[in-house]
Design a protein around this motif. Structure first.
Motif, PDB file in Angstrom:
ATOM      1  N   MET A   1     -49.772  13.766  26.277  1.00 11.42           N
ATOM      2  CA  MET A   1     -49.270  14.831  27.135  1.00 11.42           C
ATOM      3  C   MET A   1     -47.826  14.553  27.520  1.00 11.42           C
ATOM      4  SD  MET A   1     -50.909  16.010  30.701  1.00 11.42           S
ATOM      5  CE  MET A   1     -50.089  17.184  31.683  1.00 11.42           C
ATOM      6  N   LEU A   2     -47.064  15.611  27.526  1.00 16.20           N
ATOM      7  CA  LEU A   2     -45.638  15.538  27.894  1.00 16.20           C
ATOM      8  C   LEU A   2     -44.895  14.529  27.003  1.00 16.20           C
ATOM      9  CD1 LEU A   2     -45.840  15.631  31.749  1.00 16.20           C
ATOM     10  CD2 LEU A   2     -45.335  17.495  30.176  1.00 16.20           C
ATOM     11  N   LEU A   3     -45.173  14.631  25.799  1.00 15.36           N
ATOM     12  CA  LEU A   3     -44.482  13.730  24.892  1.00 15.36           C
ATOM     13  C   LEU A   3     -43.085  14.216  24.600  1.00 15.36           C
ATOM     14  CD1 LEU A   3     -47.380  12.882  22.386  1.00 15.36           C
ATOM     15  CD2 LEU A   3     -46.485  11.500  24.276  1.00 15.36           C
ATOM     16  N   ASN A   4     -42.856  15.488  24.935  1.00 19.12           N
ATOM     17  CA  ASN A   4     -41.539  16.041  24.673  1.00 19.12           C
ATOM     18  C   ASN A   4     -40.513  15.327  25.555  1.00 19.12           C
ATOM     19  OD1 ASN A   4     -39.294  17.534  24.277  1.00 19.12           O
ATOM     20  ND2 ASN A   4     -40.281  19.522  24.592  1.00 19.12           N
ATOM     21  N   PRO A   5     -39.543  14.640  24.930  1.00 23.05           N
ATOM     22  CA  PRO A   5     -38.548  13.910  25.743  1.00 23.05           C
ATOM     23  C   PRO A   5     -37.760  14.831  26.652  1.00 23.05           C
ATOM     24  CG  PRO A   5     -38.138  13.646  23.379  1.00 23.05           C
ATOM     25  CD  PRO A   5     -39.329  14.519  23.490  1.00 23.05           C
ATOM     26  N   VAL A   6     -37.600  16.090  26.282  1.00 23.86           N
ATOM     27  CA  VAL A   6     -36.870  17.046  27.141  1.00 23.86           C
ATOM     28  C   VAL A   6     -37.651  17.254  28.432  1.00 23.86           C
ATOM     29  CG1 VAL A   6     -35.963  19.385  27.301  1.00 23.86           C
ATOM     30  CG2 VAL A   6     -35.831  18.159  25.149  1.00 23.86           C
ATOM     31  N   CYS A   7     -38.993  17.375  28.255  1.00 25.24           N
ATOM     32  CA  CYS A   7     -39.834  17.583  29.446  1.00 25.24           C
ATOM     33  C   CYS A   7     -39.727  16.400  30.421  1.00 25.24           C
ATOM     34  CB  CYS A   7     -41.285  17.785  29.027  1.00 25.24           C
ATOM     35  SG  CYS A   7     -41.561  19.348  28.177  1.00 25.24           S
ATOM     36  N   ARG A   8     -39.637  15.195  29.850  1.00 24.13           N
ATOM     37  CA  ARG A   8     -39.589  14.017  30.707  1.00 24.13           C
ATOM     38  C   ARG A   8     -38.360  14.035  31.635  1.00 24.13           C
ATOM     39  NH1 ARG A   8     -41.511   9.143  26.583  1.00 24.13           N
ATOM     40  NH2 ARG A   8     -43.628   9.929  26.277  1.00 24.13           N
ATOM     41  N   THR A   9     -37.278  14.632  31.126  1.00 22.88           N
ATOM     42  CA  THR A   9     -36.085  14.687  31.968  1.00 22.88           C
ATOM     43  C   THR A   9     -36.280  15.645  33.131  1.00 22.88           C
ATOM     44  OG1 THR A   9     -35.110  16.438  30.648  1.00 22.88           O
ATOM     45  CG2 THR A   9     -34.583  14.189  30.020  1.00 22.88           C
ATOM     46  N   PHE A  10     -37.246  16.552  33.006  1.00 27.12           N
ATOM     47  CA  PHE A  10     -37.457  17.543  34.069  1.00 27.12           C
ATOM     48  C   PHE A  10     -38.578  17.157  35.048  1.00 27.12           C
ATOM     49  CE2 PHE A  10     -35.127  20.208  31.087  1.00 27.12           C
ATOM     50  CZ  PHE A  10     -34.279  20.901  31.932  1.00 27.12           C
ATOM     51  N   ILE A  11     -39.381  16.136  34.635  1.00 30.03           N
ATOM     52  CA  ILE A  11     -40.549  15.816  35.451  1.00 30.03           C
ATOM     53  C   ILE A  11     -40.135  15.470  36.896  1.00 30.03           C
ATOM     54  CG2 ILE A  11     -42.316  14.029  35.814  1.00 30.03           C
ATOM     55  CD1 ILE A  11     -42.855  14.083  32.861  1.00 30.03           C
ATOM     56  N   SER A  12     -39.090  14.672  37.007  1.00 30.93           N
ATOM     57  CA  SER A  12     -38.674  14.230  38.358  1.00 30.93           C
ATOM     58  C   SER A  12     -38.109  15.369  39.193  1.00 30.93           C
ATOM     59  CB  SER A  12     -37.635  13.107  38.229  1.00 30.93           C
ATOM     60  OG  SER A  12     -36.517  13.587  37.531  1.00 30.93           O
ATOM     61  N   LYS A  13     -37.772  16.488  38.483  1.00 32.99           N
ATOM     62  CA  LYS A  13     -37.162  17.588  39.243  1.00 32.99           C
ATOM     63  C   LYS A  13     -38.179  18.662  39.631  1.00 32.99           C
ATOM     64  CE  LYS A  13     -32.644  17.031  37.050  1.00 32.99           C
ATOM     65  NZ  LYS A  13     -31.592  17.667  36.229  1.00 32.99           N
ATOM     66  N   LEU A  14     -39.398  18.529  39.152  1.00 36.88           N
ATOM     67  CA  LEU A  14     -40.357  19.617  39.383  1.00 36.88           C
ATOM     68  C   LEU A  14     -40.796  19.689  40.856  1.00 36.88           C
ATOM     69  CD1 LEU A  14     -42.552  19.421  36.138  1.00 36.88           C
ATOM     70  CD2 LEU A  14     -40.662  20.954  36.684  1.00 36.88           C
ATOM     71  N   SER A  15     -41.076  18.531  41.410  1.00 37.36           N
ATOM     72  CA  SER A  15     -41.501  18.552  42.822  1.00 37.36           C
ATOM     73  C   SER A  15     -40.391  19.055  43.753  1.00 37.36           C
ATOM     74  CB  SER A  15     -41.954  17.149  43.227  1.00 37.36           C
ATOM     75  OG  SER A  15     -42.413  17.164  44.553  1.00 37.36           O
ATOM     76  N   PRO A  16     -39.140  18.554  43.613  1.00 32.13           N
ATOM     77  CA  PRO A  16     -38.056  19.136  44.426  1.00 32.13           C
ATOM     78  C   PRO A  16     -37.857  20.617  44.146  1.00 32.13           C
ATOM     79  CG  PRO A  16     -37.356  17.054  43.488  1.00 32.13           C
ATOM     80  CD  PRO A  16     -38.674  17.381  42.855  1.00 32.13           C
TER      81      PRO A  16
END
Lengths: 208, 181
Positions: A1-16
């Protein structure tokens, strides 16, 4: 899950992002990414559901809480203990003498001068105007238009009665030759002019 | 370090002391002025202490049967006169004429009737006839103010008119004698 490296850059921004804490540029980036990423969109939905669940739980807890004396109880806990009166005065005086020394010295000097001045005034003993032991009549005069003559009766210890009699009650001298009649209306009469008695035609009950 | 506000404060204190001294130096004297109505209408003695005044006035030949105190005021006399409105429409003006050696000379003027000049003392009282009123006679009684006496209690406590009147003696050969009607 979330193997997309692009997604990983956004993970930390989702909660804010959900909490509205991102700047405008970052928010636009996240929204663009979410438009094309189903995984991140599901993750955001999950976070929102979790937040809503937490909020509902807190609201339930708050509704059950008794907050009637909340402010008073909080203030009672945070307010410092009130020191005794003399201790507060002492602290105030120390602060004044520390930070307002000039003013306090001036005030103390002025108070001392006033005390000295007041004590000098009070120590004079005799009240103003009462240096003499007894009262004394100095002079009596009458209004010519009133057609009265003064009769001065001296008593003990400075008491004196000044009575006014009409001309028909003119006083006669009981010791001829001493010139102590008080019949000259309008002229000054001395209370110590001599031993004088009233005429047979005396005023009754002080009548004029 | 020199305090820049110190001199201003010192000047302020000096001004305060000077004005206080000026106020204290202005000649003034405190007296008690009472207005008594003596008449032969009824036998009212009000207040009851005036019975002594009645007795002493009787000894001097006055046969009033009623003595009523109409007013009593504590006055501070200065050179500018203090007026007392009498019920018979006359005015009594009390003025501090002079102050020498701690003794005040006061002038009591009853409008249209008479004026009396007297020096105040710690004891004694002036009973000034002030004309007729409602079938009786008004008497203005001038006494030392009670507040002027406390440090002189050995010489006599302050007394109101009715008590002071008690001190009138009947045996003074120099007195004018006004017999009873």
């Amino acid at each position: 899950m979330l193997l997309n490296p692009v997604c990983r850059t956004f993970i930390s921004k989702l909660s804010p992002f959900i909490d509205g804490e991102l700047r405008a540029a970052e928010r636009v980036q996240v929204e663009s990414h979410l438009a094309g990423c189903a995984d991140c969109t599901r993750l955001v939905a999950g976070l929102r559901a979790e937040s809503a669940l937490i909020r509902d739980g807190l609201e339930l807890l708050a509704a059950d809480a008794d907050l009637r004396d909340f402010s008073a109880s909080v203030m009672a806990r945070i307010a410092p203990a009130r020191p005794p009166l003399f201790e507060r005065w002492g602290v105030s005086l120390r602060e004044l003498f520390t930070y307002r020394r000039g003013m306090m010295v001036s005030l103390a000097g002025a108070a001392a001068a006033m005390l000295v001045f007041a004590s000098v005034l009070l120590r004079s003993g005799t009240p103003d105007g009462y240096a003499s032991a007894t009262m004394a009549v100095q002079a009596v005069s009458t209004d010519p238009e009133a057609h009265v003559a003064p009769v001065v009766m001296s008593g003990e210890k400075g008491n004196a009665i000044i009575w006014l009699v009409s001309h028909k009650h003119v006083i006669e001298d009981t010791e001829p030759g001493q010139g102590n009649q008080v019949e000259d209306v309008g002229k000054e009469a001395r209370p110590d002019q001599g031993k004088t008695k009233m005429n047979q035609d005396r005023p009754r009950g002080g009548e004029l | 370090m020199r305090n820049p506000g110190g001199s201003r404060r010192a000047i302020g204190v000096m001004v305060l002391l000077t004005s206080f001294a000026t106020f204290a130096a202005e000649p003034k004297v405190r007296v008690t002025a009472e207005v008594i109505l003596a008449s032969n209408q009824g036998n009212t003695i009000d207040p009851p202490g005036l019975v002594r005044m009645k007795n002493q006035f009787s000894q001097k030949g006055f046969a009033f049967s009623s003595y009523r105190r109409l007013s009593s005021e504590k006055l501070v006399l200065v050179r500018k006169g203090v007026e007392i409105k009498l019920p018979n429409l006359r005015t009594a003006t009390l003025r501090l004429e002079d102050m020498k050696g701690g003794t005040a000379t006061v002038k009591v003027e009853i409008s249209g009737l008479a004026s009396t000049t007297l020096t105040l003392g710690r004891e004694g009282s002036l009973f000034q006839h002030a004309g007729d009123h409602e079938g009786g006679q008004l008497i203005l009684v001038l006494s030392p103010d009670r507040g002027t006496q406390p440090r002189r209690t050995a010489l006599g406590t302050p007394r109101p008119a009715e008590v002071l009147a008690r001190e009138f003696g009947g045996g003074d050969a120099g007195d004018l004698v006004a017999p009873s009607p």
